[in-house]
Structures are given as structure tokens and as C-alpha cells.
Scaffold this active site. Sequence first.
Site, PDB file in Angstrom:
ATOM      1  CE  LYS A   1      -4.268  -1.602   0.123  1.00 45.06           C
ATOM      2  NZ  LYS A   1      -4.727  -2.544   1.109  1.00 45.06           N
TER       3      LYS A   1
HETATM    4  N1  GLU Z   1      -8.597  -8.282   1.913  1.00 47.33           N
HETATM    5  C1  GLU Z   1      -7.487  -9.088   1.515  1.00 47.33           C
HETATM    6  C2  GLU Z   1      -6.350  -8.191   1.042  1.00 47.33           C
HETATM    7  O1  GLU Z   1      -6.509  -7.012   0.970  1.00 47.33           O
HETATM    8  C3  GLU Z   1      -7.904 -10.031   0.407  1.00 47.33           C
HETATM    9  C4  GLU Z   1      -7.511 -11.426   0.691  1.00 47.33           C
HETATM   10  C5  GLU Z   1      -8.199 -12.468  -0.196  1.00 47.33           C
HETATM   11  O2  GLU Z   1      -8.440 -12.194  -1.380  1.00 47.33           O
HETATM   12  O3  GLU Z   1      -8.469 -13.567   0.304  1.00 47.33           O
HETATM   13  O4  GLU Z   1      -5.252  -8.656   0.782  1.00 47.33           O
END
Ligand code: GLU
Length: 273
Positions: A246
Site C-alpha cells: 500500500k
Molecule cells: N482483503 C485481503 C487483502 O486485501 C484479500 C484477501 C483475499 O483475497 O483472500 O489482501
Amino acid sequence: MRTRFAPSPTGLLHLGHAFSALTAWDLAQGSGGEFLLRIEDIDGTRCRPEYEAAILDDLRWLGLAWPEPVIRQSERLPLYREALERLRSAGLVYPCTCTRRDIREALAAPQEGASRAAVYPGTCRGRTDLPEDAAWRLDLGRALSLAGPLYFVETGIEAGRHGVDPDGLMEGIGDVVLARRDIGTSYHLAVVIDDALQGITHVVRGMDLFEVTGLHRLLQALLDLPVPVWHHHRLIRDANGRRLAKRDDARAIVRYRADGLAPADLRRMLAHA
Ligand code: GLU
């Protein structure tokens, strides 16, 4: 086929996210299936509405569309609590009052290169004097013996049938936190519940989550959930070979948009990234 993209609104989407979303989208489109979007915002301390708005905007710009309403995990906490309750009645989780740091890490999807918490030594397992408003950990050894041999099917870069390796899980993951004390859930619990309830047939995500797939498969067995196929894709890396994070705002989709690139340009870049 039903796929999904499940971002956490803790920052701007970057090239790696675009790759993941487009992979899920293309797979669904290629089979006349459906693509869903899910907002994984259980960590209220890090998620921001403005990031969520930016994510939706970037995805629309990329040409993606999804059915409304979009599910937000923060609105589904009772569902996760109910699942935890089932594990609890089966004696598969136990309360834990150990360090907050381990617990904080349970909220985030573990990512390649991130420092991993040491496997929990099981200090609170078997204790009967703990308050219920604690974190709840999976009793992994018990869960594995109850579930018996498991496997999962992968269609991504490690395509094939993979046996869930109990020793690997014991050594690599251990008695993981399934419910943080303040929120009552974790990434692992929420993701398996939602993929099941949303009828996801193909879980498309980055290779950094491949090693937790055995745990997800185990949770599905314990909770009697339908079992999807997984499709882990390669990771998009920066010039130093590190997985994009990020903080890599230079690779944020909004930057490329501001520079006048079109979605097709982004797809071309991703093909060579
Ligand atoms: N919310 C998770 C992430 O931002 C996604 C994980 C998934 O796709 O299982 O990495």
C-alpha cells in the site's frame, strides 16, 4: 463460475491490485460467470471511507462492474460471531489473553515479506480461568485430527491438487487467532464465511496467500462450508523485486490515470510486469 475481488480499504489500489481484480474479472467473463466485489473492512482502525470510494472509482475506470449492494465485512460481524460460536461449542477454539501484537496481526491478510508472528506456543490452551471477552484461538491440533485428511484444488500458478499438510500448518501457522478481542473476528474467519455465503466458486488472489489456503480449507471443513477452487496468481513486483504494498503510492492506479494512461495501457504494463 463466480469470482471476487476483496480489497481492504486501507490505502489506494496499486498495480498489484489491478492485476488481481482483472484476473478475477477476466476469469469470470471468460466463462460467462459473475464477478463480485467485497470490501474487507473489519479493521476499523485502518480502513477509511475515502479509500473505499477511491477503490470503487478505480475499478470502474478499469472497466469492471459488479452486482450491488457491495458487501462490507464490517456490517456482517454477527455472522462471524455465529461461526465462532459453532467452533466454540465443538471445543475447537479457546480464549487467549496473550500479547496484543499477535492479535493485531490476525486482522490483516498475511503478506509476503511481512514479519510473521512466531507460532503461538499454546500458553492459554487448556486454561479454564480466562474471561470470555478475550481473543479466541483455533486449537489447530484438535481441529486437524477432527477434520482428517484434506486437500484443495488450485488452478493458478501452482495448478493441481494439494494435500493440506498438518505438520506444515502446525509449524507455520499454529493456534492462529480467529477472533480478535475487540472485533470478534479475523481475516481468516471472515474470508471463508463470506466466500461461502457469496457462493464464490473460484477464490482469485495473490500467491502470498497460498500458504494460508490449507487453514482456510480446514475452517471450511470444520464449519461445513462449500469448498471453492483457488486460483493464486503471480505477484506484481517493484524494480527491486519486492511485492507492491500500500505504501507504494507511485504505483497507485490514480497516478497512472492522472498521467493520462488508459485501462488498456495498464493491461499492457501488467502483462510485462
Ligand atoms: N482483503 C485481503 C487483502 O486485501 C484479500 C484477501 C483475499 O483475497 O483472500 O489482501
